[in-house]
Scaffold this active site. Structure first.
Site, PDB file in Angstrom:
ATOM      1  N   GLY A 271     -22.725 -22.342  23.510  1.00  0.00           N
ATOM      2  CA  GLY A 271     -21.843 -23.566  23.275  1.00  0.00           C
ATOM      3  C   GLY A 271     -21.943 -24.450  24.377  1.00  0.00           C
ATOM      4  O   GLY A 271     -22.724 -24.644  25.305  1.00  0.00           O
ATOM      5  N   SER A 272     -20.551 -24.768  24.642  1.00  0.00           N
ATOM      6  CA  SER A 272     -20.431 -25.867  25.750  1.00  0.00           C
ATOM      7  C   SER A 272     -20.704 -25.651  26.996  1.00  0.00           C
ATOM      8  O   SER A 272     -20.672 -26.352  28.056  1.00  0.00           O
ATOM      9  CB  SER A 272     -18.992 -26.451  25.405  1.00  0.00           C
ATOM     10  OG  SER A 272     -18.831 -27.343  24.442  1.00  0.00           O
ATOM     11  N   THR A 273     -20.687 -24.486  27.526  1.00  0.00           N
ATOM     12  CA  THR A 273     -21.156 -23.828  28.901  1.00  0.00           C
ATOM     13  C   THR A 273     -22.491 -24.309  29.286  1.00  0.00           C
ATOM     14  O   THR A 273     -22.851 -24.632  30.276  1.00  0.00           O
ATOM     15  CB  THR A 273     -21.111 -22.488  29.160  1.00  0.00           C
ATOM     16  OG1 THR A 273     -21.719 -21.780  28.170  1.00  0.00           O
ATOM     17  CG2 THR A 273     -19.603 -21.848  29.213  1.00  0.00           C
TER      18      THR A 273
END
Length: 725
Positions: free
Chosen positions: A309-311
């Site tokens: 995801g956004s990491t």
């Protein structure tokens, strides 16, 4: 006397030749036996004359980086039997079964077997072996044995692993370093007759075992405790399926902590760890039960993959800056949807319902805007994106010394990355990584651009403490420049101070980080209502010492966003670790003011009624307890503890005495403060109404008066701190 005839002479000659040939043949045969086959026959004879009981070597210790013993070997006796020496099998079987708490029929079968030596029971308690010695049963021998013991139970279970009954490592470090931990077995040799009975006055000989090497980990026991405590709390609070918290030192790649919850007790690896689990295992066939064991032993941080995801936007941003397709001031516009790529299902920003609008690159990362990182990914192109996926270690093993590590899932090559794939990869979908891969990649962003091989073992040492082999930090490759790394650290710090990572903010420390929320993929499809919340933190961002990754698998108690669930956990772990490492906090004026507000001076509520006292205490952010079971509205406070004027932390509890005064305490026992932080010492000594003076910094390494000393109220305690590292 007649002379021998010619035929007689011939017979004599033939006889002489025959006898000479037989003598010669015997001499040749004797020579073959003595010279050619001598050693082998001697060996066979010795095997027939002697019997040996194995003496196991002591398995090496597993230690944390500061020498704390995490896995040790303890002495236990093992009972052996020589069936040939058993004279009263029925009577002896009954005695043995009673003492060792075994089935009598099984014991009888063993002591009447045709084997020369058979094991009756392994690892008996001292009381049992003493009772067996007193029984003086001929044919029963008791040999000292070694059993693996993990003094902290389930602590760091997935790192340490466990052994089987033969003391062979099965998982974790126990398995990965089994050949070093295992020593060379010895043997206790006795002389016996043809029936296997020990001969009197024989020359027994003991061949000493050679113990294994000790394995020193990079893991810090204290930091591991911080991680495990936080992981357990989030597992219970958010009813998650799995939780992993990893802490890495970015410059060396040292794994300081790797906590996985739920876990298991390596002392009893096949036993359930809770009543609920025990009930769930009832009635399972062996195949199903074995699968449950393997699931418990599985290291989520190493073996399992998930969409980051956004990491992953940290990687996309770093690559964009490195390849000069974007600058911190580059302008973007978020309309809520990605319009540069055509796809069957529209690609949208997480805040599509309220688009971010015009923003620069730094603001886009702060906002975790999908539109911004997709634009960066498209500018990079498929070839560059694939090149950097490989460069940052995705799609390959990290080199951590565990079996079953997953390489993750990435496209097979640039040609497999279409525009829609490029867009989703940019914000962490369409690829799968392991937690260890992610923390290693982010460490490369934080340490100046070096992708490190994760180091879990520091060195191998012998019994005297001599270093036999040292595992030095290893740089796998350079992935980005120092300049890009410094820029990314500033951007990540702004994410925590101004963006979506505010819940990881720690007063006094410069923390950088990135949130992540990803829908789970199950059987090739995105599963409704199943998410992974994550957060990656770098601290301090101006001089990184730790990278912390928190991954919460399937939280099911309401929320599921990374910033909501994982970020606060990461912030607490960062705070605990930096305090422990004696990283001096640097408070801003606003932070100093807020910190002062956390300290509360205990008010004097003696002689007030309970209503007035409780209102005053609660208004100051404190709690209270009373010594009365039933409280009337007009009840008067006779005494209190801590005493008025003491300084405590907001949220502390005040003891109120209504039915009787607090018994005057003339003497107070000084507590053991060893290992406590400055903040913890202040809280403890304030509660005891003791004054204090501090020297040094770090954690407590000395105190005066010593722990256990009785002192008067308001006495002075001198506390000495030092940096244990």
């Amino acid at each position: 006397m007649s002379l021998p005839t010619l035929s007689t002479k011939r017979r004599l000659i033939v006889t002489l030749l025959l006898v000479s040939f037989l003598v010669f043949a015997l001499i040749v045969r004797l020579g073959i036996i003595q010279v050619v086959q001598g050693e082998e026959l001697k060996k066979q004879a010795l095997e027939q004359w002697t019997r040996g009981i194995p003496v196991k070597a002591e398995r090496g210790l597993i230690l944390d980086r500061n020498g704390k013993k995490l896995a040790i070997s303890i002495s236990r006796d093992t009972v052996w039997c020589r069936p040939i020496d058993i004279k009263k099998p029925e009577e002896d079987a009954k005695k043995i079964a009673e003492i060792l708490q075994l089935d009598e029929d099984e014991v009888y079968k063993k002591i009447t077997s045709k084997q020369s030596l058979i094991k009756i029971k392994q690892w008996v308690e001292k009381e049992e072996s003493e009772a067996l010695r007193k029984a003086n049963i001929k044919g029963i021998e008791i040999a000292e044995d070694k059993k693996r013991y993990y003094p902290f139970g389930s602590f760091a279970a997935h790192i340490i692993g466990h052994n089987n009954i033969d003391q062979v490592g099965q998982y974790g470090i126990e398995a990965a370093y089994n050949k070093y931990l295992t020593g060379t077995a010895g043997k206790w040799v006795k002389t016996t007759d043809a029936a296997g009975r020990q001969l009197p006055y024989d020359n027994e000989k003991l061949y000493e075992a050679k113990n294994g090497l000790n394995v020193v980990l990079t893991m810090d026991e204290t930091i591991q405790h911080f991680a495990e405590k936080a992981a357990l709390e989030v597992l219970v609070k958010h009813k998650a399926k799995n939780v992993a918290i990893l802490v890495m030192e970015p410059k060396t790649g040292d794994i300081l902590a790797m906590a996985n919850k739920p876990d298991y007790d390596p002392n009893n690896p096949t036993q359930p760890t809770s009543e609920e689990e025990a009930k769930a295992w009832e009635g399972l066939v062996q195949e199903e039960l074995t699968k449950k064991w393997f699931d418990k032993w599985r290291n989520f941080s190493i073996n399992d993959v998930y969409e980051p995801g956004s990491t992953f936007k940290i990687i996309t941003a770093a690559v964009g800056l490195e390849e000069n397709v974007v600058t911190p001031n580059s302008q973007f516009y978020c309309s809520g949807y990605v319009r540069q790529v055509k796809s069957g299902k529209p690609i949208k920003c997480w805040r599509y319902y309220n688009p971010h609008g015009s923003q620069n690159f730094v603001e886009g990362i702060q906002n975790s805007c999908n539109v911004v990182v997709v634009d960066v990914g498209l500018r990079l192109g498929a070839e560059k994106m694939y090149e950097y996926l490989r460069a940052f270690g995705f799609g390959e093993l990290t080199g951590v010394p565990f079996t079953g590590e997953s390489p993750g899932i990435i496209p097979s090559g640039p040609s497999a990355i279409k525009d829609v794939n490029l867009a989703t990869i940019s914000f962490g979908q369409g690829i799968a990584v392991t937690p260890i891969q992610l923390v290693t990649a982010i460490s490369a962003v934080a340490n100046g651009g070096n992708l490190m091989v994760p180091r879990l073992v520091k060195e191998l040492v012998d019994e005297e403490g001599n270093v036999v082999h040292e595992y030095k930090p290893e740089v796998k490759r350079k992935v980005i420049s120092e300049e890009t790394s410094k820029t990314m650290l500033k951007i990540l710090e702004s994410v925590v101070s101004e963006g979506t990572g505010k819940n990881a903010y720690v007063p006094g420390y410069r923390v950088g980080g990135k949130t992540g929320t990803a829908q789970k993929v199950i059987d090739g499809r995105y599963a409704d209502g199943k998410y992974i919340a994550s957060f990656v933190a770098v601290a301090p961002s101006n001089a990184p010492q730790i990278v912390v990754a928190v991954i919460v698998d399937e939280p099911s108690a309401g929320g599921y966003y990374g910033g909501q669930i994982a970020a606060p956990v990461a912030g607490q772990v960062v705070k605990d670790i930096l305090n422990y490492l004696d990283v001096e906090p640097q408070f801003t004026e606003d932070e100093k003011e807020d910190n002062e507000k956390e300290n509360v001076t205990v008010p004097d509520v003696r002689n007030k009624n309970i209503k007035e006292a409780s209102r005053l205490i609660l208004s100051l952010g404190l709690k209270y307890t009373t010594d009365a079971y039933f409280i009337e509205e007009g009840s008067v406070i006779l005494d209190q503890f801590p005493l008025p004027g003491s300084v405590v932390k907001r949220g502390s509890s005040i003891d109120l005495y209504i039915e009787s005064k607090r018994q005057d305490i003339e003497k107070i026992v000084v507590p053991d403060l060893t290992g406590a932080t400055r903040e913890q010492v202040i809280e403890v000594l304030n509660q005891l109404n003791l004054r204090f003076e501090f020297s040094g910094s770090g954690v407590v390494v000395g105190q005066m008066p010593k722990a256990g000393t009785e002192v008067d109220l308001n006495s002075l305690v001198n506390v000495r701190f030092d940096n244990v590292n």
